[in-house]
Design a protein around this motif. Structure first.
Motif, short mmCIF file in Angstrom:
data_model
loop_
_atom_site.label_atom_id
_atom_site.label_comp_id
_atom_site.label_asym_id
_atom_site.label_seq_id
_atom_site.Cartn_x
_atom_site.Cartn_y
_atom_site.Cartn_z
N VAL A 33 0.82 -1.21 0.00
CA VAL A 33 0.00 0.00 0.00
C VAL A 33 0.86 1.26 0.00
O VAL A 33 0.39 2.34 -0.39
N ALA A 34 2.11 1.13 0.43
CA ALA A 34 3.03 2.27 0.44
C ALA A 34 4.44 1.75 0.65
O ALA A 34 4.64 0.62 1.11
N PHE A 35 5.43 2.58 0.30
CA PHE A 35 6.81 2.25 0.64
C PHE A 35 7.63 3.52 0.75
O PHE A 35 7.30 4.55 0.19
N GLU A 36 8.71 3.40 1.54
CA GLU A 36 9.63 4.51 1.78
C GLU A 36 11.03 4.00 1.47
O GLU A 36 11.48 3.01 2.06
N THR A 37 11.72 4.68 0.55
CA THR A 37 13.06 4.29 0.14
C THR A 37 14.06 5.35 0.59
O THR A 37 13.87 6.54 0.31
N LEU A 38 15.12 4.92 1.27
CA LEU A 38 16.20 5.82 1.68
C LEU A 38 17.26 5.82 0.59
O LEU A 38 17.78 4.76 0.22
N VAL A 39 17.60 7.00 0.11
CA VAL A 39 18.56 7.14 -0.98
C VAL A 39 19.95 6.65 -0.57
O VAL A 39 20.65 6.05 -1.38
N LYS A 40 20.33 6.86 0.68
CA LYS A 40 21.71 6.57 1.09
C LYS A 40 22.15 5.15 0.77
O LYS A 40 23.30 4.90 0.42
N GLY A 48 1.89 -2.89 4.17
CA GLY A 48 0.71 -3.58 3.66
C GLY A 48 -0.46 -3.39 4.61
O GLY A 48 -0.39 -2.59 5.55
N ALA A 49 -1.50 -4.12 4.37
CA ALA A 49 -2.70 -4.05 5.20
C ALA A 49 -2.42 -4.53 6.62
O ALA A 49 -1.45 -5.27 6.86
N ASP A 50 -3.25 -4.12 7.55
CA ASP A 50 -3.18 -4.55 8.95
C ASP A 50 -1.82 -4.30 9.59
O ASP A 50 -1.27 -5.14 10.31
N ASP A 51 -1.23 -3.14 9.29
CA ASP A 51 0.05 -2.71 9.86
C ASP A 51 1.23 -3.62 9.51
O ASP A 51 2.24 -3.65 10.22
N PHE A 52 1.10 -4.36 8.42
CA PHE A 52 2.20 -5.23 7.98
C PHE A 52 3.34 -4.36 7.44
O PHE A 52 3.11 -3.45 6.65
N ILE A 53 4.57 -4.65 7.87
CA ILE A 53 5.77 -3.95 7.40
C ILE A 53 6.87 -4.97 7.17
O ILE A 53 7.08 -5.87 7.99
N THR A 54 7.57 -4.81 6.06
CA THR A 54 8.78 -5.59 5.82
C THR A 54 9.80 -4.66 5.18
O THR A 54 9.43 -3.69 4.52
N SER A 55 11.07 -4.95 5.40
CA SER A 55 12.13 -4.05 4.93
C SER A 55 13.18 -4.81 4.13
O SER A 55 13.53 -5.94 4.47
N SER A 56 13.68 -4.13 3.11
CA SER A 56 14.75 -4.71 2.31
C SER A 56 16.10 -4.38 2.95
O SER A 56 16.20 -3.46 3.77
N LEU A 57 17.10 -5.11 2.56
CA LEU A 57 18.46 -4.84 3.00
C LEU A 57 19.05 -3.72 2.13
O LEU A 57 18.57 -3.48 1.02
N PRO A 58 20.12 -3.07 2.60
CA PRO A 58 20.78 -2.07 1.76
C PRO A 58 21.25 -2.69 0.45
O PRO A 58 21.63 -3.86 0.41
N LYS A 59 21.21 -1.88 -0.61
CA LYS A 59 21.58 -2.37 -1.95
C LYS A 59 23.00 -1.97 -2.35
O LYS A 59 23.55 -2.51 -3.29
#
Length: 129
Positions: A33-40, A48-59
């Motif tokens: 439903v949304a995402f936030e990407t850090l440029v650094k 996602g729905a129901d307060d679901f959050i998952t995060s990627s590792l640094p690239k």
């Protein structure tokens, strides 16, 4: 719920900013439903729905974010990226160079908003559907 592997598989299909709208469509179908990407380092928090959050590792290794925003240069870099002239990493280096710290995408509103280090809005755009 969706996984980082599913999101990364969708992201791997795009080669430039020109493919961003199709990527958004695909991850929206996954339930993002949304995402936030850090440029650094491109670490991204996916919501996602129901307060679901998952995060990627640094690239990549941390980029230094400029203290001052250069709106005109950023807009020019964004335009060439959207036209398919730069890859993702190049776009991220351009963001850092011009003072953009992160972007937030809201899939219900189909917007992508770029912010500086102080949390001030640099630019908000509608994502083509």
């Amino acid at each position: 719920m969706f996984t980082i592997a599913q999101i990364e598989a969708a992201h791997d299909k795009i080669k430039s900013g020109a493919g961003f709208p199709s990527y958004i469509k695909e991850i929206k179908q996954l339930g993002v439903v949304a995402f936030e990407t850090l440029v650094k380092d491109s670490c991204t928090n996916y919501f996602g729905a129901d307060d679901f959050i998952t995060s990627s590792l640094p690239k990549y290794t941390d980029l230094a974010i400029a203290d001052n925003v250069d709106n005109e240069k950023f807009a020019a870099y964004l335009k060439i990226h959207q036209q398919g002239e730069t890859d993702y990493y190049t776009f991220c280096t351009h963001c850092a160079e011009t003072g953009v710290e992160k972007w937030i995408v809201l899939l219900d509103k189909m917007t992508c908003t770029y912010f500086d280090k102080e949390g001030k809005k640099v630019l908000e755009e509608k994502i083509p559907q």
